[in-house]
Design a protein around this motif. Structure first.
Motif, PDB file in Angstrom:
ATOM      1  N   TYR A 130       0.818  -1.206   0.000  1.00  0.00           N
ATOM      2  CA  TYR A 130       0.000   0.000   0.000  1.00  0.00           C
ATOM      3  C   TYR A 130       0.853   1.258   0.000  1.00  0.00           C
ATOM      4  N   GLY A 131       0.294   2.322  -0.550  1.00  0.00           N
ATOM      5  CA  GLY A 131       0.972   3.603  -0.588  1.00  0.00           C
ATOM      6  C   GLY A 131      -0.020   4.727  -0.391  1.00  0.00           C
ATOM      7  N   SER A 132       0.436   5.937  -0.538  1.00  0.00           N
ATOM      8  CA  SER A 132      -0.421   7.100  -0.331  1.00  0.00           C
ATOM      9  C   SER A 132      -1.200   7.423  -1.607  1.00  0.00           C
ATOM     10  N   THR A 133      -2.072   8.401  -1.489  1.00  0.00           N
ATOM     11  CA  THR A 133      -2.918   8.838  -2.597  1.00  0.00           C
ATOM     12  C   THR A 133      -2.810  10.354  -2.727  1.00  0.00           C
ATOM     13  N   PHE A 159      -5.919   3.410   4.317  1.00  0.00           N
ATOM     14  CA  PHE A 159      -5.406   4.007   3.083  1.00  0.00           C
ATOM     15  C   PHE A 159      -6.506   3.894   2.041  1.00  0.00           C
ATOM     16  N   CYS A 160      -6.376   4.615   0.943  1.00  0.00           N
ATOM     17  CA  CYS A 160      -7.404   4.551  -0.093  1.00  0.00           C
ATOM     18  C   CYS A 160      -7.372   3.204  -0.806  1.00  0.00           C
ATOM     19  N   HIS A 161      -8.545   2.733  -1.167  1.00  0.00           N
ATOM     20  CA  HIS A 161      -8.671   1.424  -1.806  1.00  0.00           C
ATOM     21  C   HIS A 161      -7.958   1.393  -3.152  1.00  0.00           C
ATOM     22  N   ASN A 162      -7.842   2.541  -3.803  1.00  0.00           N
ATOM     23  CA  ASN A 162      -7.176   2.570  -5.109  1.00  0.00           C
ATOM     24  C   ASN A 162      -5.667   2.723  -4.995  1.00  0.00           C
ATOM     25  N   SER A 163      -5.135   2.587  -3.779  1.00  0.00           N
ATOM     26  CA  SER A 163      -3.693   2.690  -3.575  1.00  0.00           C
ATOM     27  C   SER A 163      -3.138   1.477  -2.836  1.00  0.00           C
ATOM     28  N   VAL A 164      -3.698   0.320  -3.125  1.00  0.00           N
ATOM     29  CA  VAL A 164      -3.178  -0.918  -2.542  1.00  0.00           C
ATOM     30  C   VAL A 164      -3.158  -2.009  -3.609  1.00  0.00           C
ATOM     31  N   PHE A 165      -2.020  -2.653  -3.741  1.00  0.00           N
ATOM     32  CA  PHE A 165      -1.875  -3.837  -4.597  1.00  0.00           C
ATOM     33  C   PHE A 165      -2.121  -5.052  -3.715  1.00  0.00           C
ATOM     34  N   LEU A 166      -3.132  -5.826  -4.061  1.00  0.00           N
ATOM     35  CA  LEU A 166      -3.538  -6.964  -3.244  1.00  0.00           C
ATOM     36  C   LEU A 166      -3.334  -8.260  -4.015  1.00  0.00           C
ATOM     37  N   LYS A 167      -2.667  -9.213  -3.404  1.00  0.00           N
ATOM     38  CA  LYS A 167      -2.431 -10.486  -4.060  1.00  0.00           C
ATOM     39  C   LYS A 167      -3.767 -11.110  -4.455  1.00  0.00           C
ATOM     40  N   ARG A 168      -3.876 -11.486  -5.711  1.00  0.00           N
ATOM     41  CA  ARG A 168      -5.152 -11.987  -6.232  1.00  0.00           C
ATOM     42  C   ARG A 168      -5.592 -13.254  -5.505  1.00  0.00           C
ATOM     43  N   ASP A 169      -4.670 -14.160  -5.222  1.00  0.00           N
ATOM     44  CA  ASP A 169      -5.034 -15.388  -4.518  1.00  0.00           C
ATOM     45  C   ASP A 169      -5.595 -15.087  -3.136  1.00  0.00           C
ATOM     46  N   VAL A 170      -5.072 -14.047  -2.485  1.00  0.00           N
ATOM     47  CA  VAL A 170      -5.585 -13.645  -1.177  1.00  0.00           C
ATOM     48  C   VAL A 170      -6.995 -13.075  -1.315  1.00  0.00           C
ATOM     49  N   LEU A 203       4.719   1.142   0.506  1.00  0.00           N
ATOM     50  CA  LEU A 203       5.491   1.666  -0.605  1.00  0.00           C
ATOM     51  C   LEU A 203       5.610   3.169  -0.405  1.00  0.00           C
ATOM     52  N   GLU A 204       6.821   3.659  -0.380  1.00  0.00           N
ATOM     53  CA  GLU A 204       7.036   5.084  -0.113  1.00  0.00           C
ATOM     54  C   GLU A 204       6.826   5.917  -1.378  1.00  0.00           C
ATOM     55  N   ALA A 205       5.617   5.887  -1.871  1.00  0.00           N
ATOM     56  CA  ALA A 205       5.277   6.662  -3.073  1.00  0.00           C
ATOM     57  C   ALA A 205       3.769   6.721  -3.190  1.00  0.00           C
ATOM     58  N   PRO A 206       3.227   7.838  -3.694  1.00  0.00           N
ATOM     59  CA  PRO A 206       1.788   7.864  -3.994  1.00  0.00           C
ATOM     60  C   PRO A 206       1.487   6.930  -5.158  1.00  0.00           C
ATOM     61  N   ILE A 207       0.394   6.204  -5.059  1.00  0.00           N
ATOM     62  CA  ILE A 207       0.043   5.225  -6.093  1.00  0.00           C
ATOM     63  C   ILE A 207      -1.030   5.751  -7.028  1.00  0.00           C
ATOM     64  N   SER A 208      -2.075   6.323  -6.476  1.00  0.00           N
ATOM     65  CA  SER A 208      -3.186   6.798  -7.297  1.00  0.00           C
ATOM     66  C   SER A 208      -3.500   8.255  -7.024  1.00  0.00           C
ATOM     67  N   LEU A 209      -4.262   8.831  -7.929  1.00  0.00           N
ATOM     68  CA  LEU A 209      -4.718  10.218  -7.803  1.00  0.00           C
ATOM     69  C   LEU A 209      -6.239  10.205  -7.715  1.00  0.00           C
ATOM     70  N   PHE A 210      -6.743  10.865  -6.687  1.00  0.00           N
ATOM     71  CA  PHE A 210      -8.161  10.832  -6.357  1.00  0.00           C
ATOM     72  C   PHE A 210      -8.771  12.204  -6.614  1.00  0.00           C
ATOM     73  N   TRP A 211      -9.909  12.209  -7.295  1.00  0.00           N
ATOM     74  CA  TRP A 211     -10.571  13.477  -7.638  1.00  0.00           C
ATOM     75  C   TRP A 211     -11.648  13.878  -6.634  1.00  0.00           C
TER      76      TRP A 211
END
Length: 297
Positions: A130-133, A159-170, A203-211
């Motif tokens: 996960y990272g920031s937004t 954290f925002c749902h659009n800023s997390v990479f989730l393992k598909r099997d999980v 993750l020390e980086a913003p992942i997504s941009l939220f409007w």
């Protein structure tokens, strides 16, 4: 939910975007930014799944035209019962090891974020990353979300749902999003994820941009749905039996739960480490705020 049988040359990341009747809502221009931001990514380890909910206004044709030159993009159209059901269907169709849910009004935070994340995911293989937004305001300025902590899971989405990479099997093992929750299914998923002991990394980086145009902008609806999530999650707790739905709504509004319920969580056998830390954090907040007589709930 079933795993896709076709894993030939499978990507590492599947970005999933749910759509429905974009044209009738006048959202075709904002959605073009989603396609444009994906086109700017040079990550060949990523695919884009656009899961359309059997739109009736020409959106499906618009999507096919818009993505005609995008080799790693698939448009799928099928009826669904809402946003989270569409996300579940997109996850079923995905071939990547990790899922990133990108809303149809949002964007990725930078042109190299998928490559940056893919390097980390390939190296450490966490259950989630996960990272920031970034949040873009009407005047064009941007702010970065800073309050991210898994310790907050018993109060809010950490954290925002659009800023997390989730393992598909999980995701599949958890059963995906629980569609009975129309607003807070993402929070319910993360609460179950941590309660089951899955481990994540920052993750020390913003992942997504939220409007700022999503359903959770409506705080009244959010508080009601959070209350339903907690009632479902704590149904077997003795300390929760005397609590009403409105009690849980107030818990959301004031940002901490009753101390008795927190203590009961800490006494649970085999409590997951993250939930234990979150319960201690919540207990500290409860005790601190109980001493702040000027606060009104």
């Amino acid at each position: 939910m079933s795993t896709s049988p076709d894993q030939t040359d499978a990507p590492l990341i599947s970005v999933v975007t749910a759509t429905h009747n974009l044209l009738s809502q006048g959202r075709q221009d904002s959605f073009r930014e989603v396609i444009d931001c994906m086109a700017r990514q040079s990550c060949e380890r990523a695919e884009h799944i656009i899961q359309d909910g059997a739109s009736t206004d020409g959106t499906e044709e618009f999507l096919h035209q818009l993505t005609a030159g995008a080799p790693r993009t698939r448009v799928i159209s099928a009826p669904d019962s809402g946003l989270y059901d569409a996300m579940n269907k997109g996850a079923q169709a995905a071939r990547g090891d990790y899922l990133l849910f990108l809303n149809s009004d949002d964007s990725l935070a930078s042109d190299d974020i998928l490559n940056f994340a893919a390097d980390r995911l390939g190296a450490t293989k966490p259950d989630f990353l996960y990272g920031s937004t970034l949040r873009r305001h009407e005047d064009g300025s941007e702010t970065r979300e800073k309050r991210m902590s898994l310790h907050a899971i018993l109060q809010r989405m950490p954290f925002c749902h659009n800023s997390v990479f989730l393992k598909r099997d999980v995701f599949l093992a958890l059963g995906g999003h629980d569609t009975q929750f129309r607003v807070a299914a993402d929070y319910d998923l993360m609460l179950r994820l941590l309660a089951d002991g899955y481990k994540g990394e920052l993750l020390e980086a913003p992942i997504s941009l939220f409007w700022g145009r999503g359903v959770t902008e409506d705080d009244a609806r959010t508080s009601q749905d959070y209350a339903r999530v907690w009632q479902n999650h704590y149904a077997g707790f003795k300390s929760a039996q005397a609590l009403s739905h409105e009690d849980f709504v107030r818990f959301y509004q004031r940002g901490h739960m009753p101390a008795g319920l927190v203590l009961e969580q800490l006494r649970q056998p085999n409590i997951a480490d993250e939930i234990k830390l979150a319960a201690r954090h919540s207990l500290w907040k409860s005790l601190r705020r109980s001493a702040q007589f000027w606060r009104r709930y």
